[in-house]
Design an enzyme around this catalytic site. Sequence first.
Site: not given
Length: 278
Positions: A34, A100-101, A229, A258
């Site tokens: 995202w 991630s998402m 991160d 990240h």
Amino acid sequence: MTEITAHHGLFKDTNLHVDDTGGPGRPVVLIHGWPLSGEAFQAQVPALQGAGYRVITYDRRGFGRSDKPRTGYTYDTLTEDLHALLEQLDLNDVTLVGFSMGGGEVARYFSSYGAERLRSVVFASAVPPYLMQTEDNPDGPLTKDAAAKMTADLTKDEDGFYDGFTRTFFSVNGELKVSEDQRQDALALCKQADKKAALACMAAFGGTDFRDDLLKVTVPALVLHGDGDATVPFAGSGQRTHATLPGSELHVIAGAPHGCNVSHPEEWNKTLIQFLAR
């Protein structure tokens, strides 16, 4: 480049933009974070293709070049979209790489569809098992106050929010770990996101509990994370996911933010390709 119809609506279909290198290699599906798009994997696709794999990226509904419907931003629907992609491209023996998402779709896939089409999975800087800090999830790294502030800030000023978000995304202890051009590339992808989709997906990745989903993972798994991160902190996410998945592999990239697939592409790609070869 192609499109798949992820959902047949009463009045309008929902189409997803897909990039597929094709070829006879084993399929690897990269699921973006995202609020980016499949283009976020431009440092990964050539490396994976060069190693002999068929590489598929797609833009999540509401983001990038995909359709931007008003609804459908829960993980159940987003995972249904992923399943539609696997079915329509007739992909089997697949490795899903959720960044991630995107790690949420990977986890939810097992609860919704099982492991029939899957060979292995990767949780890369991923949000499982559960980001939100609650009474029964005290190790969740996202407080309700922080989540509310993110929602308010994005609602008030998209450009300002995304500028700050991309800085944190690529920084460790406030130091940017990519070039400014690379950050600007990511910022341009953020600006392709539909605002209502971005807000709904923010609520989804922050507030969805994947702890039960992870218990259903039955294929080999790799957890890949940067130790610096600041967006999805390792201790509250990747470390817990690795502990939940017996036999999972763990690779922590030292000094990485990240967005470690951009800041440390050589180590990221090498780790993934070595995992795929096993």
